[in-house]
Design a protein around this motif. Structure first.
Motif, PDB file in Angstrom:
ATOM      1  N   ALA A 100     -30.591-175.240  -7.144  1.00 45.96           N
ATOM      2  CA  ALA A 100     -31.012-175.079  -8.534  1.00 45.96           C
ATOM      3  C   ALA A 100     -29.975-175.803  -9.378  1.00 45.96           C
ATOM      4  O   ALA A 100     -28.775-175.722  -9.102  1.00 45.96           O
ATOM      5  N   GLY A 101     -30.444-176.524 -10.371  1.00 52.83           N
ATOM      6  CA  GLY A 101     -29.510-177.289 -11.183  1.00 52.83           C
ATOM      7  C   GLY A 101     -30.197-177.913 -12.375  1.00 52.83           C
ATOM      8  O   GLY A 101     -31.188-177.382 -12.887  1.00 52.83           O
ATOM      9  N   VAL A 102     -29.664-179.052 -12.792  1.00 47.85           N
ATOM     10  CA  VAL A 102     -30.161-179.733 -13.982  1.00 47.85           C
ATOM     11  C   VAL A 102     -30.315-181.226 -13.710  1.00 47.85           C
ATOM     12  O   VAL A 102     -29.694-181.778 -12.808  1.00 47.85           O
ATOM     13  N   ARG A 103     -31.142-181.836 -14.534  1.00 42.85           N
ATOM     14  CA  ARG A 103     -31.295-183.287 -14.473  1.00 42.85           C
ATOM     15  C   ARG A 103     -30.074-183.909 -15.140  1.00 42.85           C
ATOM     16  O   ARG A 103     -29.622-183.436 -16.184  1.00 42.85           O
ATOM     17  N   VAL A 104     -29.542-184.973 -14.558  1.00 48.68           N
ATOM     18  CA  VAL A 104     -28.311-185.564 -15.094  1.00 48.68           C
ATOM     19  C   VAL A 104     -28.554-186.567 -16.212  1.00 48.68           C
ATOM     20  O   VAL A 104     -27.623-186.915 -16.929  1.00 48.68           O
ATOM     21  N   VAL A 105     -29.784-187.024 -16.379  1.00 53.54           N
ATOM     22  CA  VAL A 105     -30.095-187.943 -17.478  1.00 53.54           C
ATOM     23  C   VAL A 105     -30.868-187.191 -18.549  1.00 53.54           C
ATOM     24  O   VAL A 105     -31.621-186.272 -18.250  1.00 53.54           O
ATOM     25  N   PRO A 106     -30.682-187.552 -19.817  1.00 57.66           N
ATOM     26  CA  PRO A 106     -31.409-186.847 -20.880  1.00 57.66           C
ATOM     27  C   PRO A 106     -32.907-187.043 -20.727  1.00 57.66           C
ATOM     28  O   PRO A 106     -33.340-188.071 -20.204  1.00 57.66           O
ATOM     29  N   PRO A 107     -33.727-186.121 -21.176  1.00 64.21           N
ATOM     30  CA  PRO A 107     -33.366-184.847 -21.786  1.00 64.21           C
ATOM     31  C   PRO A 107     -33.021-183.800 -20.729  1.00 64.21           C
ATOM     32  O   PRO A 107     -33.465-183.882 -19.590  1.00 64.21           O
ATOM     33  N   PHE A 108     -32.240-182.825 -21.139  1.00 64.32           N
ATOM     34  CA  PHE A 108     -31.820-181.752 -20.253  1.00 64.32           C
ATOM     35  C   PHE A 108     -33.027-180.961 -19.772  1.00 64.32           C
ATOM     36  O   PHE A 108     -33.888-180.583 -20.550  1.00 64.32           O
ATOM     37  N   THR A 109     -33.122-180.742 -18.485  1.00 63.43           N
ATOM     38  CA  THR A 109     -34.117-179.837 -17.920  1.00 63.43           C
ATOM     39  C   THR A 109     -33.495-179.172 -16.703  1.00 63.43           C
ATOM     40  O   THR A 109     -32.716-179.777 -15.970  1.00 63.43           O
ATOM     41  N   ALA A 110     -33.838-177.926 -16.527  1.00 57.81           N
ATOM     42  CA  ALA A 110     -33.418-177.202 -15.330  1.00 57.81           C
ATOM     43  C   ALA A 110     -34.466-177.436 -14.251  1.00 57.81           C
ATOM     44  O   ALA A 110     -35.633-177.698 -14.544  1.00 57.81           O
ATOM     45  N   HIS A 111     -34.044-177.339 -13.003  1.00 53.12           N
ATOM     46  CA  HIS A 111     -34.967-177.602 -11.901  1.00 53.12           C
ATOM     47  C   HIS A 111     -34.470-176.904 -10.645  1.00 53.12           C
ATOM     48  O   HIS A 111     -33.266-176.654 -10.497  1.00 53.12           O
ATOM     49  N   ALA A 112     -35.386-176.580  -9.752  1.00 50.69           N
ATOM     50  CA  ALA A 112     -35.057-176.033  -8.441  1.00 50.69           C
ATOM     51  C   ALA A 112     -35.764-176.881  -7.397  1.00 50.69           C
ATOM     52  O   ALA A 112     -36.907-177.291  -7.603  1.00 50.69           O
ATOM     53  N   TRP A 113     -35.094-177.143  -6.286  1.00 48.92           N
ATOM     54  CA  TRP A 113     -35.644-178.006  -5.263  1.00 48.92           C
ATOM     55  C   TRP A 113     -35.007-177.674  -3.914  1.00 48.92           C
ATOM     56  O   TRP A 113     -34.082-176.871  -3.841  1.00 48.92           O
ATOM     57  N   ILE A 114     -35.539-178.297  -2.866  1.00 53.51           N
ATOM     58  CA  ILE A 114     -34.919-178.161  -1.556  1.00 53.51           C
ATOM     59  C   ILE A 114     -34.455-179.535  -1.102  1.00 53.51           C
ATOM     60  O   ILE A 114     -34.996-180.565  -1.534  1.00 53.51           O
ATOM     61  N   GLU A 115     -33.451-179.527  -0.247  1.00 54.70           N
ATOM     62  CA  GLU A 115     -32.940-180.752   0.339  1.00 54.70           C
ATOM     63  C   GLU A 115     -32.886-180.588   1.849  1.00 54.70           C
ATOM     64  O   GLU A 115     -32.699-179.478   2.347  1.00 54.70           O
ATOM     65  N   ALA A 116     -33.042-181.690   2.542  1.00 51.32           N
ATOM     66  CA  ALA A 116     -32.874-181.720   3.991  1.00 51.32           C
ATOM     67  C   ALA A 116     -32.242-183.057   4.344  1.00 51.32           C
ATOM     68  O   ALA A 116     -32.570-184.080   3.727  1.00 51.32           O
ATOM     69  N   GLU A 117     -31.349-183.015   5.294  1.00 52.89           N
ATOM     70  CA  GLU A 117     -30.649-184.214   5.728  1.00 52.89           C
ATOM     71  C   GLU A 117     -29.961-184.906   4.545  1.00 52.89           C
ATOM     72  O   GLU A 117     -29.865-186.131   4.495  1.00 52.89           O
ATOM     73  N   GLY A 118     -29.529-184.105   3.568  1.00 50.12           N
ATOM     74  CA  GLY A 118     -28.768-184.625   2.439  1.00 50.12           C
ATOM     75  C   GLY A 118     -29.561-185.256   1.313  1.00 50.12           C
ATOM     76  O   GLY A 118     -28.977-185.850   0.409  1.00 50.12           O
ATOM     77  N   HIS A 119     -30.896-185.132   1.341  1.00 47.31           N
ATOM     78  CA  HIS A 119     -31.731-185.766   0.309  1.00 47.31           C
ATOM     79  C   HIS A 119     -32.752-184.777  -0.240  1.00 47.31           C
ATOM     80  O   HIS A 119     -33.250-183.917   0.494  1.00 47.31           O
ATOM     81  N   PRO A 120     -33.110-184.906  -1.528  1.00 51.78           N
ATOM     82  CA  PRO A 120     -34.166-184.057  -2.088  1.00 51.78           C
ATOM     83  C   PRO A 120     -35.482-184.300  -1.347  1.00 51.78           C
ATOM     84  O   PRO A 120     -35.800-185.436  -0.994  1.00 51.78           O
ATOM     85  N   VAL A 121     -36.230-183.238  -1.128  1.00 49.38           N
ATOM     86  CA  VAL A 121     -37.482-183.322  -0.374  1.00 49.38           C
ATOM     87  C   VAL A 121     -38.667-183.310  -1.334  1.00 49.38           C
ATOM     88  O   VAL A 121     -38.844-182.371  -2.104  1.00 49.38           O
TER      89      VAL A 121
END
Length: 145
Positions: A100-121
């Motif tokens: 769970a985190g935020v987008r690093v480029v504007p505009p700010f948005t919160a987001h939740a995701w999963i990763e596998a093998e070091g990459h967003p899925v």
């Protein structure tokens, strides 16, 4: 938590996977109501004994959730979608990295995701597009003898 997106409902998900996705959808929705520290604590317990999920396993779990739930497919369904995909992977003995985190480029948005093998899925974004604030990684593997 959300980021603008137009997700498509996956087709061709086998009946058994859709059924399993329906089973984890209710617990995932309940977990999504908890504060982040409680979600993290519950996920830390659930991940015990699991092997790291591969990108294919994690994508399959995410696709199954999106196939059975319009809410999870929608742009505001990132939290139950990511939690459900993690729970579905756990049913199969694996664990993706839940984030769970935020987008690093504007505009700010919160987001939740999963990763596998070091990459967003299944997010369709490059690595580093989101900054993690909370994550639950697969449990450490015991050293081999």
């Amino acid at each position: 938590m959300t980021t603008p997106s137009a997700l498509e409902r996956p087709t061709g998900v086998p009946f058994g996977q859709r059924l399993a996705a329906r089973l984890v959808l209710a617990p995932a929705s309940v977990l999504a109501l908890l504060p982040p520290r409680r979600i993290r604590a519950v996920l830390h317990v659930l991940r015990r004994g699991a092997a790291p999920a591969t990108a294919v396993q994690a994508q399959g779990a995410r696709d199954a959730l999106c196939a059975v739930s319009l809410r999870c497919t929608g742009p505001k369904g990132c939290l139950p979608r990511s939690l459900g995909a993690a729970l579905l992977c756990r049913l199969r003995g694996t664990w993706p990295t839940w984030c769970a985190g935020v987008r690093v480029v504007p505009p700010f948005t919160a987001h939740a995701w999963i990763e596998a093998e070091g990459h967003p899925v299944g997010e369709g974004v490059p690595d580093g597009y989101f900054a993690r604030l909370v994550s639950v990684e697969p449990p450490p593997r015991p050293p081999s003898r």
